[in-house]
Design a protein around this motif. Structure first.
Motif, PDB file in Angstrom:
ATOM      1  N   ASP A  43       0.559  -1.420   0.079  1.00  0.00           N
ATOM      2  CA  ASP A  43      -0.175  -0.554  -0.151  1.00  0.00           C
ATOM      3  C   ASP A  43       0.837   1.237   0.343  1.00  0.00           C
ATOM      4  O   ASP A  43       0.359   2.519   0.587  1.00  0.00           O
ATOM      5  CB  ASP A  43      -1.080  -0.099   1.410  1.00  0.00           C
ATOM      6  CG  ASP A  43      -2.015   0.393   0.978  1.00  0.00           C
ATOM      7  OD1 ASP A  43      -2.586   0.995  -0.838  1.00  0.00           O
ATOM      8  OD2 ASP A  43      -2.708   0.962   1.910  1.00  0.00           O
ATOM      9  N   THR A  44       2.212   1.338  -0.553  1.00  0.00           N
ATOM     10  CA  THR A  44       2.398   2.525  -1.084  1.00  0.00           C
ATOM     11  C   THR A  44       2.672   3.245  -2.529  1.00  0.00           C
ATOM     12  O   THR A  44       2.463   1.525  -2.902  1.00  0.00           O
ATOM     13  CB  THR A  44       4.447   1.995  -0.304  1.00  0.00           C
ATOM     14  OG1 THR A  44       5.088   1.180  -1.160  1.00  0.00           O
ATOM     15  CG2 THR A  44       4.411   2.302   1.557  1.00  0.00           C
ATOM     16  N   PRO A  45       2.823   3.749  -2.371  1.00  0.00           N
ATOM     17  CA  PRO A  45       2.348   4.472  -4.140  1.00  0.00           C
ATOM     18  C   PRO A  45       3.475   3.272  -5.212  1.00  0.00           C
ATOM     19  O   PRO A  45       2.464   2.748  -6.056  1.00  0.00           O
ATOM     20  CB  PRO A  45       3.213   5.403  -3.913  1.00  0.00           C
ATOM     21  CG  PRO A  45       2.998   6.481  -2.804  1.00  0.00           C
ATOM     22  CD  PRO A  45       2.890   5.004  -2.217  1.00  0.00           C
ATOM     23  N   GLY A  46       5.288   3.114  -4.780  1.00  0.00           N
ATOM     24  CA  GLY A  46       5.200   2.101  -6.362  1.00  0.00           C
ATOM     25  C   GLY A  46       4.664   1.012  -6.294  1.00  0.00           C
ATOM     26  O   GLY A  46       4.294  -0.072  -6.885  1.00  0.00           O
ATOM     27  N   CYS A  47       4.833   0.123  -4.862  1.00  0.00           N
ATOM     28  CA  CYS A  47       4.358  -1.309  -4.541  1.00  0.00           C
ATOM     29  C   CYS A  47       3.160  -1.411  -4.772  1.00  0.00           C
ATOM     30  O   CYS A  47       2.883  -2.172  -5.619  1.00  0.00           O
ATOM     31  CB  CYS A  47       4.334  -1.565  -3.580  1.00  0.00           C
ATOM     32  SG  CYS A  47       6.312  -1.014  -2.625  1.00  0.00           S
ATOM     33  N   THR A  48       2.346   0.230  -4.931  1.00  0.00           N
ATOM     34  CA  THR A  48       0.791  -0.647  -5.536  1.00  0.00           C
ATOM     35  C   THR A  48       0.404  -0.223  -6.923  1.00  0.00           C
ATOM     36  O   THR A  48       0.173  -1.580  -7.301  1.00  0.00           O
ATOM     37  CB  THR A  48      -0.249   0.682  -4.795  1.00  0.00           C
ATOM     38  OG1 THR A  48       0.057   0.701  -3.398  1.00  0.00           O
ATOM     39  CG2 THR A  48      -1.731   0.423  -5.467  1.00  0.00           C
ATOM     40  N   THR A  49       1.478   0.319  -7.595  1.00  0.00           N
ATOM     41  CA  THR A  49       1.437   0.508  -9.074  1.00  0.00           C
ATOM     42  C   THR A  49       2.076  -0.552  -9.180  1.00  0.00           C
ATOM     43  O   THR A  49       0.977  -1.062 -10.303  1.00  0.00           O
ATOM     44  CB  THR A  49       2.532   1.345  -9.597  1.00  0.00           C
ATOM     45  OG1 THR A  49       1.932   2.738  -8.968  1.00  0.00           O
ATOM     46  CG2 THR A  49       2.868   1.427 -11.255  1.00  0.00           C
ATOM     47  N   HIS A  86      -7.026  -3.182  -3.357  1.00  0.00           N
ATOM     48  CA  HIS A  86      -6.718  -2.710  -4.813  1.00  0.00           C
ATOM     49  C   HIS A  86      -7.462  -3.640  -5.686  1.00  0.00           C
ATOM     50  O   HIS A  86      -6.512  -4.160  -6.781  1.00  0.00           O
ATOM     51  CB  HIS A  86      -5.195  -2.518  -4.961  1.00  0.00           C
ATOM     52  CG  HIS A  86      -4.694  -1.471  -3.716  1.00  0.00           C
ATOM     53  ND1 HIS A  86      -5.037   0.325  -4.309  1.00  0.00           N
ATOM     54  CD2 HIS A  86      -3.877  -1.077  -2.735  1.00  0.00           C
ATOM     55  CE1 HIS A  86      -4.352   0.878  -3.884  1.00  0.00           C
ATOM     56  NE2 HIS A  86      -3.625   0.358  -2.334  1.00  0.00           N
ATOM     57  N   THR A 142       9.036   1.161 -11.207  1.00  0.00           N
ATOM     58  CA  THR A 142       8.046   0.156 -11.087  1.00  0.00           C
ATOM     59  C   THR A 142       7.485   0.476 -12.823  1.00  0.00           C
ATOM     60  O   THR A 142       6.474  -0.698 -13.234  1.00  0.00           O
ATOM     61  CB  THR A 142       7.060   0.828 -10.118  1.00  0.00           C
ATOM     62  OG1 THR A 142       6.918   2.461 -10.267  1.00  0.00           O
ATOM     63  CG2 THR A 142       7.422   0.493  -8.724  1.00  0.00           C
ATOM     64  N   LYS A 143       7.412   1.411 -13.031  1.00  0.00           N
ATOM     65  CA  LYS A 143       7.003   1.823 -14.249  1.00  0.00           C
ATOM     66  C   LYS A 143       6.991   0.996 -15.835  1.00  0.00           C
ATOM     67  O   LYS A 143       8.562   0.971 -15.835  1.00  0.00           O
ATOM     68  CB  LYS A 143       6.829   3.817 -14.643  1.00  0.00           C
ATOM     69  CG  LYS A 143       6.595   4.465 -15.819  1.00  0.00           C
ATOM     70  CD  LYS A 143       6.401   5.515 -16.385  1.00  0.00           C
ATOM     71  CE  LYS A 143       5.604   5.527 -17.113  1.00  0.00           C
ATOM     72  NZ  LYS A 143       4.417   5.693 -16.902  1.00  0.00           N
TER      73      LYS A 143
END
Length: 165
Positions: A43-49, A86, A142-143
């Motif tokens: 639930d952190t931005p990069g990990c969620t992405t 998510h 991540t992207k």
């Protein structure tokens, strides 16, 4: 970084609980491709992405006979909340003692705002049906990463399983 498994080496064995506290081991995936990716925290931005991208592409991985496992130090309970929040469909493994994370060389010295600390370095391994590291991404951004893993799997599975025409 010398303890990071390299392409062509046997994949380190493991037996680790998933989000539902079911034991998952490398042997469960004999004869099929496996993507195992390591990430710092649910639930952190990069990990969620990253988790959402792998979930979105999961049907394409399934077509190639590949399973996806995400690994972090988070608890099974935290994984369940992350999955529910998510709508994730991938399996998440809980490794609070870092045994699996260390076996794959993902527990490393990191730097943030001038401070050094030990933590999970975002990394991914593509494991062949015969339990060999087919490809490694030791430092992941991540992207576009899930798509890059899928593309590599498509290349490698075409080589190991050429279509008969």
């Amino acid at each position: 970084m010398s303890n990071i498994p390299q392409t062509g080496q046997p994949a380190p064995n493991f037996s680790t609980p998933d989000q539902n506290d079911h034991l998952v081991s490398l042997d469960h995936f004999s004869g099929q491709w496996l993507v195992i990716y390591f990430y710092p925290k649910d639930d952190t931005p990069g990990c969620t992405t990253e988790a959402k991208d792998f979930t979105e592409l999961q049907p394409e991985f399934n077509v190639l006979g590949a399973k996806i496992l995400g690994v972090s130090p988070d608890s099974g309970k935290a994984h369940c909340k992350f999955i529910d929040k998510h709508n994730l469909s991938i399996t998440l493994l809980s490794d609070p003692e870092h045994h699996l994370i260390e076996a794959y060389g993902a527990w490393r010295l990191k730097k943030f705002m001038g401070k050094e600390y030990m933590g999970v370095a975002r990394s991914t391994f593509l494991i062949s049906p015969d339990k060999i590291i087919a490809y490694a991404w030791p430092n992941v951004k991540t992207k576009g990463h899930a798509q890059a893993v899928l593309t590599k799997l498509q290349e490698l599975s075409a080589v190991s399983n050429p279509k008969i025409s």
